[in-house]
Design an enzyme around this catalytic site. Structure first.
Site, PDB file in Angstrom:
ATOM      1  N   GLN A 143       0.468  -1.770  -0.053  1.00 41.49           N
ATOM      2  CA  GLN A 143       0.089   0.048   0.224  1.00 41.49           C
ATOM      3  C   GLN A 143       0.602   0.625  -0.627  1.00 41.49           C
ATOM      4  OE1 GLN A 143      -2.462  -2.165   3.636  1.00 41.49           O
ATOM      5  NE2 GLN A 143      -3.352  -0.560   2.747  1.00 41.49           N
ATOM      6  N   ASN A 144       2.171   1.194   0.083  1.00 46.02           N
ATOM      7  CA  ASN A 144       3.171   2.623   0.447  1.00 46.02           C
ATOM      8  C   ASN A 144       3.830   2.762  -0.889  1.00 46.02           C
ATOM      9  OD1 ASN A 144       2.511   2.007   3.324  1.00 46.02           O
ATOM     10  ND2 ASN A 144       5.048   0.505   3.481  1.00 46.02           N
ATOM     11  N   VAL A 145       3.833   3.485  -1.023  1.00 49.95           N
ATOM     12  CA  VAL A 145       4.427   4.441  -2.098  1.00 49.95           C
ATOM     13  C   VAL A 145       5.755   5.635  -2.252  1.00 49.95           C
ATOM     14  CG1 VAL A 145       1.983   5.779  -2.296  1.00 49.95           C
ATOM     15  CG2 VAL A 145       2.674   7.065  -1.927  1.00 49.95           C
ATOM     16  N   HIS A 161      -0.966   1.724  -4.622  1.00 49.73           N
ATOM     17  CA  HIS A 161      -1.564   2.224  -5.242  1.00 49.73           C
ATOM     18  C   HIS A 161      -0.600   3.390  -5.375  1.00 49.73           C
ATOM     19  CE1 HIS A 161      -3.791   1.862  -0.645  1.00 49.73           C
ATOM     20  NE2 HIS A 161      -4.326   1.446  -1.380  1.00 49.73           N
ATOM     21  N   CYS A 169       0.426  12.759 -15.842  1.00 45.59           N
ATOM     22  CA  CYS A 169      -0.398  14.647 -16.790  1.00 45.59           C
ATOM     23  C   CYS A 169      -1.708  13.690 -16.518  1.00 45.59           C
ATOM     24  CB  CYS A 169       0.286  14.821 -17.816  1.00 45.59           C
ATOM     25  SG  CYS A 169      -1.255  16.052 -18.669  1.00 45.59           S
ATOM     26  N   CYS A 172      -2.630  14.190 -20.767  1.00 43.22           N
ATOM     27  CA  CYS A 172      -2.424  13.729 -22.191  1.00 43.22           C
ATOM     28  C   CYS A 172      -1.937  11.886 -21.530  1.00 43.22           C
ATOM     29  CB  CYS A 172      -1.359  14.432 -22.510  1.00 43.22           C
ATOM     30  SG  CYS A 172       0.519  14.680 -21.832  1.00 43.22           S
ATOM     31  N   CYS A 228       1.791  20.667 -17.338  1.00 45.61           N
ATOM     32  CA  CYS A 228       2.431  19.542 -17.838  1.00 45.61           C
ATOM     33  C   CYS A 228       3.691  20.094 -19.401  1.00 45.61           C
ATOM     34  CB  CYS A 228       1.693  18.555 -18.902  1.00 45.61           C
ATOM     35  SG  CYS A 228       1.954  17.360 -19.667  1.00 45.61           S
ATOM     36  N   SER A 269       0.215  -3.226   8.838  1.00 45.47           N
ATOM     37  CA  SER A 269      -1.430  -2.215   7.744  1.00 45.47           C
ATOM     38  C   SER A 269      -2.532  -2.764   8.583  1.00 45.47           C
ATOM     39  CB  SER A 269      -1.538  -2.771   6.372  1.00 45.47           C
ATOM     40  OG  SER A 269      -3.189  -2.536   5.596  1.00 45.47           O
ATOM     41  N   SER A 270      -3.247  -1.635   8.892  1.00 43.81           N
ATOM     42  CA  SER A 270      -4.946  -1.957   9.963  1.00 43.81           C
ATOM     43  C   SER A 270      -5.412  -3.086   8.800  1.00 43.81           C
ATOM     44  CB  SER A 270      -5.234  -0.430  10.507  1.00 43.81           C
ATOM     45  OG  SER A 270      -5.747   0.651   9.574  1.00 43.81           O
TER      46      SER A 270
END
Length: 335
Positions: A143-145, A161, A169, A172, A228, A269-270
């Site tokens: 789930q982490n970015v 995620h 963008c 485009c 962009c 994680s919950s």
């Protein structure tokens, strides 16, 4: 489908039914945060080891709690940002024509992103990578970015995620790096950036889980948000904000990983949001075992075929890696 991935925003229209519905989901389920992880006991370690002996090769699902020891706070842990009046931005707020929430998001990211980008994997990340190489665990859905799984050497990772180090963008669909955009952002906002640095925000603002910072009582009306280069469209981090849907192809990949796996481990994680909880339900429905390692309540508590231990993720994965003969888990670079 409601999913969560966000940055700080405080401009809520309290009269909106949408806001009332989503804000309820964003509140911590308990008024007080859970205690910090206690020292891992031999009994808990032996239980997890025995569980693995019978579970085949599990799919790993990770949440924000995994990265706490890398200096990136989580949401609902002992020092969770939700207990510090952190209200996430929604997709609709980000794209709103007024630009107010988007301006807040990027002003806070101007302060917080450098530290977010410079975060290093902790020994738990490294241990997971070692365990995967040894065949103890399989595919990872995160789930982490923050990209720390990949930075630690973990392969076969599905970013549920998205990735906070990428930009896209909305018109485009052209991709670029967050680092490139961050440098342009600083260049376009030299005066604001200088004021933030002079005021000490670069050192004192509290980093949030998604790479922005807690930036209060500061005039950001002059914030410029570059568009962009190719089409002039709105740029957005390539992540799933709250209220948006996960890419259907990503969801499909996750379900396929569930079907191929013998079992599942959920770590840090919950499972409060459905985007990850649905995979636990899928495994339970298929009659596969699920082990949840998380300090504090989870959405899967009490479910059939789900076992939960309230233990720290870094401790347990580090010890498991050592037990299975992995090397390099204690490298100073990742401690």
């Amino acid at each position: 489908t409601v999913v969560f991935l966000s940055a700080t925003a405080r401009a809520w229209n309290s009269n909106s039914p949408y806001v009332k519905a989503t804000s309820k989901l964003l509140r911590p389920s308990h008024p007080k945060p859970p205690p910090p992880p206690s020292t891992l006991t031999d009994a808990d370690f032996n239980f997890v080891r025995a569980w693995l002996d019978e579970a085949g090769v599990p799919l790993l699902v990770t949440g924000a709690g995994i990265s706490v020891d890398s200096g990136i706070p989580d949401y609902r842990g002992s020092n969770g940002s939700y207990y510090k009046d952190h209200t996430p931005i929604t997709h609709d707020q980000y794209i709103h024509e007024s630009g107010d929430s988007r301006r807040r998001y990027w002003s806070r990211s101007l302060v917080g992103y450098d530290r977010f980008a410079s975060a290093e994997p902790n020994s738990g990340h490294v241990a997971m990578a070692q365990l995967q190489k040894l065949g103890v665990i399989g595919t990872t859905i995160t789930q982490n970015v923050d990209g720390l799984h990949q930075k630690a050497g973990l392969e076969d990772v599905i970013n549920l995620h998205g990735c906070g180090h990428d930009m896209t963008c909305l018109s485009c669909k052209e991709k670029t790096t967050r680092n490139e955009y961050h440098e342009v952002l600083k260049a376009e906002n030299k005066e604001l950036w200088a004021k933030l640095v002079e005021a000490g925000w670069g050192d004192e603002a509290e980093t949030r889980p998604d790479g922005d910072a807690d930036l209060q009582n500061f005039d950001i009306s002059s914030m410029i948000m570059p568009s962009c280069k190719s089409c002039g469209g709105m740029l957005k981090p390539d992540v799933v904000f709250f209220g948006a849907n996960v890419d259907p192809e990503v969801v499909r990949d996750c379900y396929e990983a569930c079907d191929k796996a013998d079992s599942m481990i959920v770590a840090g994680s919950s499972l409060t949001v459905y985007s990850s909880f649905r995979f636990v339900r899928h495994m339970v429905k298929a009659g596969k075992k699920v082990l949840v390692l998380n300090v504090g309540p989870t959405r899967s508590d009490g479910m059939e075929n789900v076992t939960k231990l309230e233990i720290g993720t870094t401790q347990i994965f580090k010890r498991l890696a050592e037990y299975y003969g992995a090397e390099g888990v204690d490298d100073e670079e990742f401690s």
